[in-house]
Design a protein around this motif. Structure first.
Motif, PDB file in Angstrom:
ATOM      1  N   MET A   1      55.152  20.099  50.059  1.00 58.75           N
ATOM      2  CA  MET A   1      56.044  21.243  50.066  1.00 58.75           C
ATOM      3  C   MET A   1      55.571  22.319  51.052  1.00 58.75           C
ATOM      4  O   MET A   1      56.363  22.850  51.808  1.00 58.75           O
ATOM      5  CB  MET A   1      56.134  21.807  48.640  1.00 58.75           C
TER       6      MET A   1
ATOM      7  N   GLN B   1      53.616  21.933  53.659  1.00 59.77           N
ATOM      8  CA  GLN B   1      53.744  21.443  55.037  1.00 59.77           C
ATOM      9  C   GLN B   1      55.189  21.518  55.522  1.00 59.77           C
ATOM     10  O   GLN B   1      55.444  21.827  56.687  1.00 59.77           O
ATOM     11  CB  GLN B   1      53.221  20.003  55.149  1.00 59.77           C
ATOM     12  N   ASN B   2      56.131  21.262  54.619  1.00 59.70           N
ATOM     13  CA  ASN B   2      57.543  21.362  54.994  1.00 59.70           C
ATOM     14  C   ASN B   2      57.921  22.792  55.364  1.00 59.70           C
ATOM     15  O   ASN B   2      58.680  23.011  56.311  1.00 59.70           O
ATOM     16  CB  ASN B   2      58.437  20.867  53.854  1.00 59.70           C
ATOM     17  N   MET B   3      57.400  23.749  54.626  1.00 61.04           N
ATOM     18  CA  MET B   3      57.680  25.158  54.931  1.00 61.04           C
ATOM     19  C   MET B   3      57.043  25.565  56.263  1.00 61.04           C
ATOM     20  O   MET B   3      57.661  26.265  57.063  1.00 61.04           O
ATOM     21  CB  MET B   3      57.154  26.061  53.804  1.00 61.04           C
TER      22      MET B   3
ATOM     23  N   ASN C   1      56.451  23.587  58.756  1.00 57.56           N
ATOM     24  CA  ASN C   1      57.272  22.946  59.791  1.00 57.56           C
ATOM     25  C   ASN C   1      58.574  23.708  60.013  1.00 57.56           C
ATOM     26  O   ASN C   1      59.010  23.883  61.152  1.00 57.56           O
ATOM     27  CB  ASN C   1      57.573  21.501  59.417  1.00 57.56           C
ATOM     28  N   MET C   2      59.207  24.148  58.939  1.00 58.64           N
ATOM     29  CA  MET C   2      60.469  24.879  59.049  1.00 58.64           C
ATOM     30  C   MET C   2      60.274  26.182  59.838  1.00 58.64           C
ATOM     31  O   MET C   2      61.022  26.478  60.767  1.00 58.64           O
ATOM     32  CB  MET C   2      61.022  25.186  57.660  1.00 58.64           C
TER      33      MET C   2
ATOM     34  N   GLU D   1      59.431  25.394  63.572  1.00 59.98           N
ATOM     35  CA  GLU D   1      60.601  24.970  64.361  1.00 59.98           C
ATOM     36  C   GLU D   1      61.480  26.159  64.729  1.00 59.98           C
ATOM     37  O   GLU D   1      61.975  26.257  65.854  1.00 59.98           O
ATOM     38  CB  GLU D   1      61.414  23.923  63.599  1.00 59.98           C
TER      39      GLU D   1
END
Length: 88
Positions: free
Chosen positions: A1, A3-5, A7-8, A11
């Motif tokens: 979770m 890591q996804n944030m 990455n978001m 980007e």
């Protein structure tokens, strides 16, 4: 979770930084309009996301320094150089 944030946020910052970097290839007659568009997008769309994320915590994600934090600093410096009023 987490890591996804990261990455978001990364980007989004890369998108904004790319707009600023690519502006050097804009013909001189179109540059003012291009920079105004970038500034409007930065103030209206991108920066509010980071302001909201940093209301309480010191770091964007996970309570520790991440690549997103470093990119936010880099992006802030780029914007401040191009648009002195953005840093306010």
């Amino acid at each position: 979770m987490v890591q996804n944030m990261v990455n978001m946020y990364s980007e989004g910052l890369l998108d904004l930084m790319e707009m600023v970097m690519m502006s050097i290839f804009t013909p001189p007659e179109d540059l003012k309009a291009k920079l105004e568009t970038i500034e409007t997008k930065a103030i209206g769309r991108y920066l509010p996301v980071f302001e909201k994320a940093l209301c309480g915590p010191v770091f964007l994600v996970g309570g520790q320094l991440s690549v997103a934090d470093v990119q936010l600093m880099e992006c802030s410096l780029m914007l401040e150089e191009k648009f002195p009023g953005v840093s306010g």
